[in-house]
Scaffold this active site. Structure first.
Site, PDB file in Angstrom:
ATOM      1  N   ARG A   1       0.848  -1.193   0.000  1.00  9.69           N
ATOM      2  CA  ARG A   1       0.000   0.000   0.000  1.00  9.69           C
ATOM      3  C   ARG A   1       0.886   1.247   0.000  1.00  9.69           C
ATOM      4  O   ARG A   1       1.982   1.239   0.547  1.00  9.69           O
ATOM      5  CB  ARG A   1      -0.901   0.017   1.245  1.00  9.69           C
ATOM      6  CG  ARG A   1      -2.066  -0.954   1.151  1.00  9.69           C
ATOM      7  CD  ARG A   1      -2.986  -0.870   2.355  1.00  9.69           C
ATOM      8  NE  ARG A   1      -2.332  -1.354   3.553  1.00  9.69           N
ATOM      9  CZ  ARG A   1      -1.813  -0.602   4.501  1.00  9.69           C
ATOM     10  NH1 ARG A   1      -1.872   0.720   4.425  1.00  9.69           N
ATOM     11  NH2 ARG A   1      -1.230  -1.141   5.549  1.00  9.69           N
TER      12      ARG A   1
ATOM     13  N   TYR B   1      -1.466  -3.460  -7.059  1.00 12.61           N
ATOM     14  CA  TYR B   1      -1.290  -4.250  -5.850  1.00 12.61           C
ATOM     15  C   TYR B   1      -2.535  -4.235  -4.961  1.00 12.61           C
ATOM     16  O   TYR B   1      -3.220  -3.214  -4.830  1.00 12.61           O
ATOM     17  CB  TYR B   1      -0.073  -3.730  -5.058  1.00 12.61           C
ATOM     18  CG  TYR B   1       0.004  -4.355  -3.702  1.00 12.61           C
ATOM     19  CD1 TYR B   1       0.545  -5.629  -3.551  1.00 12.61           C
ATOM     20  CD2 TYR B   1      -0.527  -3.720  -2.587  1.00 12.61           C
ATOM     21  CE1 TYR B   1       0.560  -6.231  -2.313  1.00 12.61           C
ATOM     22  CE2 TYR B   1      -0.513  -4.322  -1.346  1.00 12.61           C
ATOM     23  CZ  TYR B   1       0.027  -5.576  -1.216  1.00 12.61           C
ATOM     24  OH  TYR B   1       0.025  -6.178   0.004  1.00 12.61           O
TER      25      TYR B   1
ATOM     26  N   LYS C   1      -9.549  -2.109   1.710  1.00 10.54           N
ATOM     27  CA  LYS C   1      -9.209  -1.011   2.612  1.00 10.54           C
ATOM     28  C   LYS C   1      -9.953   0.269   2.230  1.00 10.54           C
ATOM     29  O   LYS C   1     -10.384   1.023   3.094  1.00 10.54           O
ATOM     30  CB  LYS C   1      -7.701  -0.769   2.604  1.00 10.54           C
ATOM     31  CG  LYS C   1      -6.861  -2.002   2.892  1.00 10.54           C
ATOM     32  CD  LYS C   1      -7.173  -2.643   4.233  1.00 10.54           C
ATOM     33  CE  LYS C   1      -6.156  -3.719   4.585  1.00 10.54           C
ATOM     34  NZ  LYS C   1      -6.486  -4.406   5.845  1.00 10.54           N
TER      35      LYS C   1
ATOM     36  N   HIS D   1     -10.748  -2.719  11.455  1.00 11.03           N
ATOM     37  CA  HIS D   1      -9.655  -3.577  11.000  1.00 11.03           C
ATOM     38  C   HIS D   1      -9.527  -4.725  12.013  1.00 11.03           C
ATOM     39  O   HIS D   1      -8.611  -4.757  12.825  1.00 11.03           O
ATOM     40  CB  HIS D   1      -8.384  -2.731  10.952  1.00 11.03           C
ATOM     41  CG  HIS D   1      -7.237  -3.350  10.216  1.00 11.03           C
ATOM     42  ND1 HIS D   1      -5.937  -2.964  10.423  1.00 11.03           N
ATOM     43  CD2 HIS D   1      -7.182  -4.310   9.263  1.00 11.03           C
ATOM     44  CE1 HIS D   1      -5.128  -3.656   9.633  1.00 11.03           C
ATOM     45  NE2 HIS D   1      -5.856  -4.487   8.933  1.00 11.03           N
TER      46      HIS D   1
ATOM     47  N   SER E   1      -1.458  -4.083  10.935  1.00 10.56           N
ATOM     48  CA  SER E   1      -0.978  -4.977   9.879  1.00 10.56           C
ATOM     49  C   SER E   1       0.272  -5.712  10.343  1.00 10.56           C
ATOM     50  O   SER E   1       1.127  -5.122  11.005  1.00 10.56           O
ATOM     51  CB  SER E   1      -0.635  -4.173   8.625  1.00 10.56           C
ATOM     52  OG  SER E   1      -1.811  -3.646   8.083  1.00 10.56           O
TER      53      SER E   1
ATOM     54  N   CYS F   1       0.591  -7.967  12.574  1.00  8.43           N
ATOM     55  CA  CYS F   1       0.671  -8.215  14.013  1.00  8.43           C
ATOM     56  C   CYS F   1      -0.171  -9.408  14.444  1.00  8.43           C
ATOM     57  O   CYS F   1      -0.444  -9.574  15.629  1.00  8.43           O
ATOM     58  CB  CYS F   1       0.293  -6.966  14.792  1.00  8.43           C
ATOM     59  SG  CYS F   1       1.533  -5.659  14.646  1.00  8.43           S
TER      60      CYS F   1
ATOM     61  N   ASP G   1      -9.606 -10.031   8.746  1.00  4.18           N
ATOM     62  CA  ASP G   1      -9.042  -8.691   8.507  1.00  4.18           C
ATOM     63  C   ASP G   1     -10.008  -7.540   8.790  1.00  4.18           C
ATOM     64  O   ASP G   1      -9.592  -6.509   9.281  1.00  4.18           O
ATOM     65  CB  ASP G   1      -8.542  -8.595   7.062  1.00  4.18           C
ATOM     66  CG  ASP G   1      -7.612  -7.419   6.827  1.00  4.18           C
ATOM     67  OD1 ASP G   1      -6.634  -7.287   7.584  1.00  4.18           O
ATOM     68  OD2 ASP G   1      -7.875  -6.628   5.908  1.00  4.18           O
TER      69      ASP G   1
ATOM     70  N   ARG H   1       1.641 -12.253  -0.800  1.00  6.08           N
ATOM     71  CA  ARG H   1       0.295 -12.563  -0.288  1.00  6.08           C
ATOM     72  C   ARG H   1      -0.321 -13.766  -0.982  1.00  6.08           C
ATOM     73  O   ARG H   1       0.066 -14.132  -2.086  1.00  6.08           O
ATOM     74  CB  ARG H   1      -0.624 -11.355  -0.540  1.00  6.08           C
ATOM     75  CG  ARG H   1      -0.195 -10.069   0.160  1.00  6.08           C
ATOM     76  CD  ARG H   1      -0.875  -9.927   1.476  1.00  6.08           C
ATOM     77  NE  ARG H   1      -0.342  -8.814   2.261  1.00  6.08           N
ATOM     78  CZ  ARG H   1      -0.936  -8.356   3.358  1.00  6.08           C
ATOM     79  NH1 ARG H   1      -2.064  -8.876   3.796  1.00  6.08           N
ATOM     80  NH2 ARG H   1      -0.391  -7.377   4.052  1.00  6.08           N
TER      81      ARG H   1
HETATM   82  P1  GTP Z   1      -2.618  -7.766   7.700  1.00  7.82           P
HETATM   83  O1  GTP Z   1      -3.183  -8.916   6.945  1.00  7.82           O
HETATM   84  O2  GTP Z   1      -1.517  -7.053   6.949  1.00  7.82           O
HETATM   85  O3  GTP Z   1      -3.617  -6.803   8.231  1.00  7.82           O
HETATM   86  O4  GTP Z   1      -1.819  -8.377   8.995  1.00  7.82           O
HETATM   87  P2  GTP Z   1      -2.257  -9.482  10.063  1.00  7.82           P
HETATM   88  O5  GTP Z   1      -2.609  -8.805  11.349  1.00  7.82           O
HETATM   89  O6  GTP Z   1      -3.205 -10.471   9.527  1.00  7.82           O
HETATM   90  O7  GTP Z   1      -0.859 -10.169  10.318  1.00  7.82           O
HETATM   91  P3  GTP Z   1      -0.470 -11.695  10.252  1.00  7.82           P
HETATM   92  O8  GTP Z   1      -1.383 -12.622  10.978  1.00  7.82           O
HETATM   93  O9  GTP Z   1      -0.155 -12.028   8.839  1.00  7.82           O
HETATM   94  O10 GTP Z   1       0.875 -11.520  11.119  1.00  7.82           O
HETATM   95  C1  GTP Z   1       1.990 -12.087  10.722  1.00  7.82           C
HETATM   96  C2  GTP Z   1       3.166 -11.816  11.661  1.00  7.82           C
HETATM   97  O11 GTP Z   1       2.828 -11.882  13.048  1.00  7.82           O
HETATM   98  C3  GTP Z   1       4.151 -12.918  11.405  1.00  7.82           C
HETATM   99  O12 GTP Z   1       5.440 -12.391  11.490  1.00  7.82           O
HETATM  100  C4  GTP Z   1       3.851 -13.896  12.534  1.00  7.82           C
HETATM  101  O13 GTP Z   1       4.923 -14.738  12.773  1.00  7.82           O
HETATM  102  C5  GTP Z   1       3.555 -12.943  13.674  1.00  7.82           C
HETATM  103  N1  GTP Z   1       2.729 -13.542  14.730  1.00  7.82           N
HETATM  104  C6  GTP Z   1       1.414 -13.851  14.664  1.00  7.82           C
HETATM  105  N2  GTP Z   1       0.979 -14.358  15.840  1.00  7.82           N
HETATM  106  C7  GTP Z   1       2.054 -14.350  16.660  1.00  7.82           C
HETATM  107  C8  GTP Z   1       2.266 -14.740  18.018  1.00  7.82           C
HETATM  108  O14 GTP Z   1       1.355 -15.167  18.724  1.00  7.82           O
HETATM  109  N3  GTP Z   1       3.520 -14.567  18.537  1.00  7.82           N
HETATM  110  C9  GTP Z   1       4.542 -14.074  17.790  1.00  7.82           C
HETATM  111  N4  GTP Z   1       5.745 -13.947  18.366  1.00  7.82           N
HETATM  112  N5  GTP Z   1       4.389 -13.699  16.504  1.00  7.82           N
HETATM  113  C10 GTP Z   1       3.169 -13.837  15.961  1.00  7.82           C
HETATM  114 MN    MN Z   2      -4.010 -10.706   7.588  1.00  4.79          MN
HETATM  115 MN    MN Z   3      -5.142  -5.704   7.169  1.00  9.25          MN
END
Ligand code: GTP
Ligand code: MN
Ligand code: MN
Length: 616
Positions: free
Chosen positions: A88, A231, A240, A260, A282, A284, A307, A399
């Site tokens: 983005r 993208y 979004k 979100h 994002s 996290c 999401d 993705r």
């Molecule tokens: P968007 O789709 O961009 O909105 O992000 P999202 O919130 O869906 O993020 P996603 O679940 O793809 O997060 C991926 C990142 O978070 C990776 O680096 C994972 O390894 C990390 N992650 C997710 N859950 C945990 C957790 O419980 N502990 C740790 N240490 N890392 C985590």
């Molecule tokens: Mn996601």
């Molecule tokens: Mn997102």
């Protein structure tokens, strides 16, 4: 009437494709965009499987998609973007409200009529030599009380294919528009015409885009214009742009929330059913948590969304939520058998991968899919790659696009038109310091304060010292379509309406680090322990201790059975350091000051209360 996604997938006959609409507004808008962008052809998308097959064949033939080996990954494709079009573009994202104050200090604002004139300039002739697709879609189950319709005009067949997975797309939506349902107007062009003003043609490229990019929201007229990027977040305008930026404004005006947030259903060992909505910035962990496999016996987690959630007060006075999307657009790297086996099995086929690596056997790979990398790959830029190359094989923001219906953990009622009743709302960031593993808000107002102060460390801070904080209130910083402080006020108003029916609010942090610099909490499936504590709090069977920053699990309150975590580590997870929390309060005050008078007094009062109790 409830129609599911699959009922849209009629076997459309290409010869019987419609050539226009009986809705005069829709037809006039399509004509106007066609006059402006000058496409060679106009196609009204019907959302059929046949249509998707034809488009993917077309893109494979032109070299813009790679068909994966059907033996490993049936009906799946790889797209590689231009290296300059991989994420983005927040710097080129605009909120064009009439009044600049409505965009607030966290958005780029541009005066609407000046921006319209600028857009007319860049869109003029931008589809020359290309086909313009009319993509009608529904956010949420068709005809549902929380659902909304939209139409995206695009010159990207890749976007059409993705929209067919991410939304309920097709002919039925046009019929609903023609019956008078309101809809949101969205226009997209990759900004790479194949014929110039003097009629000279140029060949297409693997990933057409333009260095000049615009992602423009007009909240007052509920319109989106996107130019120059193909993208995901910039081009799939349902996501979004509509479901968050435009919908947050609709929610402000109509009394609901566009967030979100992931959505899950939790089933306790006793058979109790609970629904949780969680906002994390994002990258996290939303997609991870939405597909969590509990490590504690007897608990089940089912997926509803990963999401975005739309939430609205129901007739029973409670807060109900839907996932407005029909698919997942998830981050590939880090998604593997150990971290998210559910996501891995969701992508067994019918999946579009963007910017991952290609294996020699015609399947895909990315960092974290397996522990060991294959000996040889073609990386996301189409270059030879070996484990010693010194660069990642997949782009960090690569993705997968896949239908939610393919997810093995999807809840039976994930498409319930009225949504599911929410028992808990969770806010989380990525904090190495200060923020405990879990805390419950004392009240809705305190919960809104927790949401408004979501942040991550900008620098790798040493334990106990707060570094500079990257603020991402409600995980909505890049997605709130209006003034963020007004948005906090809106949340307070919604809480007032809900009264005693309001869900409980919690704050979580999976990312606290110990003195050795490693994450203290094992995370992923073990996060089910934290969910269990929340549910026990809601049921009234778990004790909490009141601290200056919220309600923390009482001694032995959190189920740590079978977990190899020292007493010292647990103490670190929940430690509240008075000085660093006071320093954090100063940073929060500085942050609030950016919004001036607009900050709701209730949030200033929450900040004062945290400070007061810290000094106690
Ligand atoms: P968007 O789709 O961009 O909105 O992000 P999202 O919130 O869906 O993020 P996603 O679940 O793809 O997060 C991926 C990142 O978070 C990776 O680096 C994972 O390894 C990390 N992650 C997710 N859950 C945990 C957790 O419980 N502990 C740790 N240490 N890392 C985590
Ligand atoms: Mn996601
Ligand atoms: Mn997102």
């Amino acid at each position: 009437m409830t129609l599911t996604n699959s009922s849209l997938q009629t076997n459309g006959d290409a010869d019987s494709k419609r050539t226009g609409s009986t809705d005069p507004n829709l037809q006039a808008w399509v004509d106007e965009i066609a006059r402006l962008t000058e496409p060679d052809a106009i196609v009204w998308c019907d959302g059929s499987k046949r249509e998707a097959n034809e488009l993917s064949k077309l893109l494979v033939a032109s070299g813009q998609l790679i068909r994966l080996n059907p033996e490993w990954r049936p009906n799946s494709f790889l797209a590689r973007t231009d290296p300059k079009d991989v994420a983005r573009v927040e710097g080129r994202t605009f909120i064009c409200s009439t009044d600049e104050a409505d965009a607030g200090p966290t958005n780029n604002w541009a005066e609407p009529s000046a921006m319209r004139a600028e857009l007319r300039g860049v869109f003029a002739g931008s589809m020359r030599g290309r086909t313009m697709y009319i993509v009608p879609f529904s956010m949420g189950p068709l005809g549902g009380p929380i659902s909304q319709l939209g139409v995206e005009i695009t010159d990207s067949p890749y976007v059409v294919l993705n929209m067919g997975i991410m939304t309920r797309m097709g002919e039925t939506v046009l019929t609903m528009i023609e019956a008078g349902d309101p809809w949101v107007h969205t226009v997209h062009s990759v900004g790479y015409p194949l014929v110039d003003q003097s009629g000279i043609t140029r060949p297409d490229v693997e990933w057409p885009c333009n260095d000049d990019k615009y992602i423009v929201q007009f909240p007052d007229t509920r319109e989106v214009w996107s130019y120059g990027s193909g993208y995901g977040g910039n081009a799939l305008l349902s996501k979004k742009s509509f479901a968050l930026r435009i919908a947050s404004v609709m929610g402000r005006d109509e009394g609901w929330l566009a967030e979100h947030m992931l959505l899950i259903k939790l089933i306790s060992p006793e058979g109790g059913v609970f629904h949780v909505a969680a906002a994390f910035p994002s990258a996290c962990g939303k997609t991870n948590l939405s597909m969590l496999r509990p490590t504690i016996p007897g608990w089940q987690v089912e997926t509803i969304g990963d999401d975005i959630a739309w939430l609205r007060q129901g007739e029973d006075g409670r807060l109900w939520a839907i996932n407005p999307e029909a698919g997942f657009f998830g981050v590939a790297p880090g998604t593997g058998e150990t971290t998210n086996p559910t996501a891995v099995s969701t992508m067994w086929g019918n999946t579009i991968f963007t910017n991952v690596a290609l294996r020699d056997d015609g399947d895909v790979w990315w960092e974290g899919l397996t522990d060991k990398a294959p000996e040889h790959l073609i990386d996301w830029q189409g270059k030879d790659w070996t484990p010693g190359s010194g660069r990642t094989a997949a782009h960090p923001n690569s993705r997968f696009t896949v239908a939610a219906a393919q997810c093995p953990s999807i809840a039976d009622d994930w498409e319930a038109a009225g949504g599911v009743p929410i028992d808990a709302i969770v806010f989380g960031g990525r904090r190495a310091t200060n923020v405990p593993l879990v805390a419950q808000a004392r009240s809705w107002k305190h919960g809104v304060f927790m949401g408004a102060t979501i942040s991550s460390e900008k620098t790798a801070a040493a334990d106990g010292i707060v570094g500079e904080l990257r603020r991402d209130p409600f995980a909505m910083l890049p997605f709130c379509g209006y003034n963020m402080a007004d948005y906090w006020g809106h949340w307070l108003k919604v809480g007032k309406e809900l009264g005693t029916n309001a869900p409980a609010i919690f704050q979580v942090n999976w990312f606290r680090k110990g003195p050795d610099g490693n994450f203290i909490w094992p995370g992923f499936g073990e996060n089910s322990r934290v969910l269990e504590w929340m549910i026990r709090r809601i049921e009234g069977t778990a004790d909490a201790v009141d601290t200056p920053i919220g309600l923390l699990p009482a001694e032995d309150g959190l189920n740590l059975d079978g977990l190899d975590l020292s007493k010292e580590a647990v103490d670190q997870l929940f430690a509240i350091d008075q000085n660093s929390w006071l320093a954090e309060c100063d940073l929060t005050e500085e942050y609030f000051d950016k919004f001036g008078d607009k900050v709701p007094p209730a949030l200033r009062a929450e900040l004062a209360s945290v400070r007061y109790h810290l000094k106690d």
